[in-house]
Design a protein around this motif. Structure first.
Motif, short mmCIF file in Angstrom:
data_model
loop_
_atom_site.label_atom_id
_atom_site.label_comp_id
_atom_site.label_asym_id
_atom_site.label_seq_id
_atom_site.Cartn_x
_atom_site.Cartn_y
_atom_site.Cartn_z
N UNK A 56 0.66 -1.20 -0.02
CA UNK A 56 -0.14 0.14 -0.02
C UNK A 56 1.11 1.41 -0.01
N UNK A 57 1.85 1.13 0.69
CA UNK A 57 2.99 2.37 0.99
C UNK A 57 3.60 2.68 -0.73
N UNK A 58 3.98 1.39 -1.20
CA UNK A 58 4.72 1.63 -2.44
C UNK A 58 3.68 2.05 -3.34
N UNK A 59 2.21 1.64 -3.47
CA UNK A 59 1.37 1.96 -4.33
C UNK A 59 1.02 3.37 -4.44
N UNK A 60 0.94 3.66 -3.18
CA UNK A 60 0.45 5.09 -2.74
C UNK A 60 1.40 6.25 -3.49
N UNK A 61 2.57 5.91 -3.23
CA UNK A 61 3.78 6.75 -3.48
C UNK A 61 3.82 6.92 -5.15
N UNK A 62 3.64 5.59 -5.79
CA UNK A 62 3.74 5.47 -7.37
C UNK A 62 2.43 6.54 -7.70
N UNK A 63 1.56 6.15 -7.14
CA UNK A 63 0.15 6.89 -7.61
C UNK A 63 0.26 8.58 -7.46
N UNK A 64 0.97 8.81 -6.52
CA UNK A 64 1.12 10.36 -6.29
C UNK A 64 1.96 10.78 -7.36
N UNK A 65 2.94 9.77 -7.83
CA UNK A 65 3.81 10.40 -8.88
C UNK A 65 3.15 10.78 -10.32
N UNK A 66 2.00 9.61 -10.43
CA UNK A 66 0.94 9.61 -11.68
C UNK A 66 0.15 10.68 -11.62
N UNK A 67 -0.36 11.05 -10.44
CA UNK A 67 -1.10 12.18 -10.30
C UNK A 67 -0.41 13.68 -10.46
N UNK A 68 0.81 13.78 -10.01
CA UNK A 68 1.61 14.79 -10.42
C UNK A 68 1.95 15.13 -11.89
N UNK A 69 2.22 13.87 -12.44
CA UNK A 69 2.45 13.86 -14.05
C UNK A 69 0.99 14.30 -14.66
N UNK A 70 -0.10 13.80 -14.24
CA UNK A 70 -1.27 14.18 -14.91
C UNK A 70 -1.61 15.56 -14.72
N UNK A 71 -1.33 16.18 -13.28
CA UNK A 71 -1.33 17.63 -13.31
C UNK A 71 -0.55 18.37 -14.15
#
Length: 160
Positions: A56-71
């Motif tokens: 869950x920790x690894x996935x949430x950090x990965x998703x944060x990078x995806x969110x920032x890329x989308x932003x």
């Protein structure tokens, strides 16, 4: 620039609409999955929770990078004229807020998972963390859908 005061995160939640967040299908589906899971299959992952928390920790950090890329994609596709149109329809601030909100959910998942794994484990907090994790995944799906709609809207707007 005028004296427009930018509200803090909680002010932006209020502007976006708390009931709008709670009544959204991604929140409701996540809640239903967690309620069903609590009474059925979540006890299986309760016995060996540390690897689950790591994932869950690894996935949430990965998703944060995806969110920032989308932003970054949304910001780079936004010119002054397009932002003006979005503001006329009163959706520009909501767009930016949803990116911020999803990032906050992701950071919360990471923080809670870290606490549970390394500081102190509480069963009810673990189930809450699982809910947030599932909710975060649905929020990410919403963001991807939004970026797609955003790009299509901009293409139609400027293609004639």
């Amino acid at each position: 620039m005028n004296n427009y005061k930018i509200p803090n995160f909680f002010g932006r939640i209020k502007n976006f609409g708390i009931s709008r967040l709670i009544k959204s299908y991604d929140f409701i589906i996540s809640l239903v999955i967690c309620i069903i899971g609590y009474f059925t299959f979540f006890n299986v992952i309760l016995n060996d929770y540390k690897p689950v928390l790591s994932d869950m920790m690894n996935t949430s950090i990965s998703i944060t990078t995806v969110i920032l890329a989308g932003f970054a994609i949304v910001i780079s596709l936004s010119d002054a004229e397009f932002i003006k149109i979005l503001k006329e329809y009163k959706i520009y601030e909501n767009i930016l807020f949803y990116f911020e909100y999803t990032t906050m959910i992701s950071v919360m998942v990471f923080s809670i998972s870290f606490f549970l794994k390394y500081v102190y484990f509480l069963k009810w907090v673990y189930f809450f963390d699982i809910f947030l994790f599932i909710y975060m995944l649905f929020c990410l799906i919403q963001l991807v859908s939004f970026i797609t709609k955003f790009s299509i809207f901009k293409g139609k707007l400027y293609s004639g």
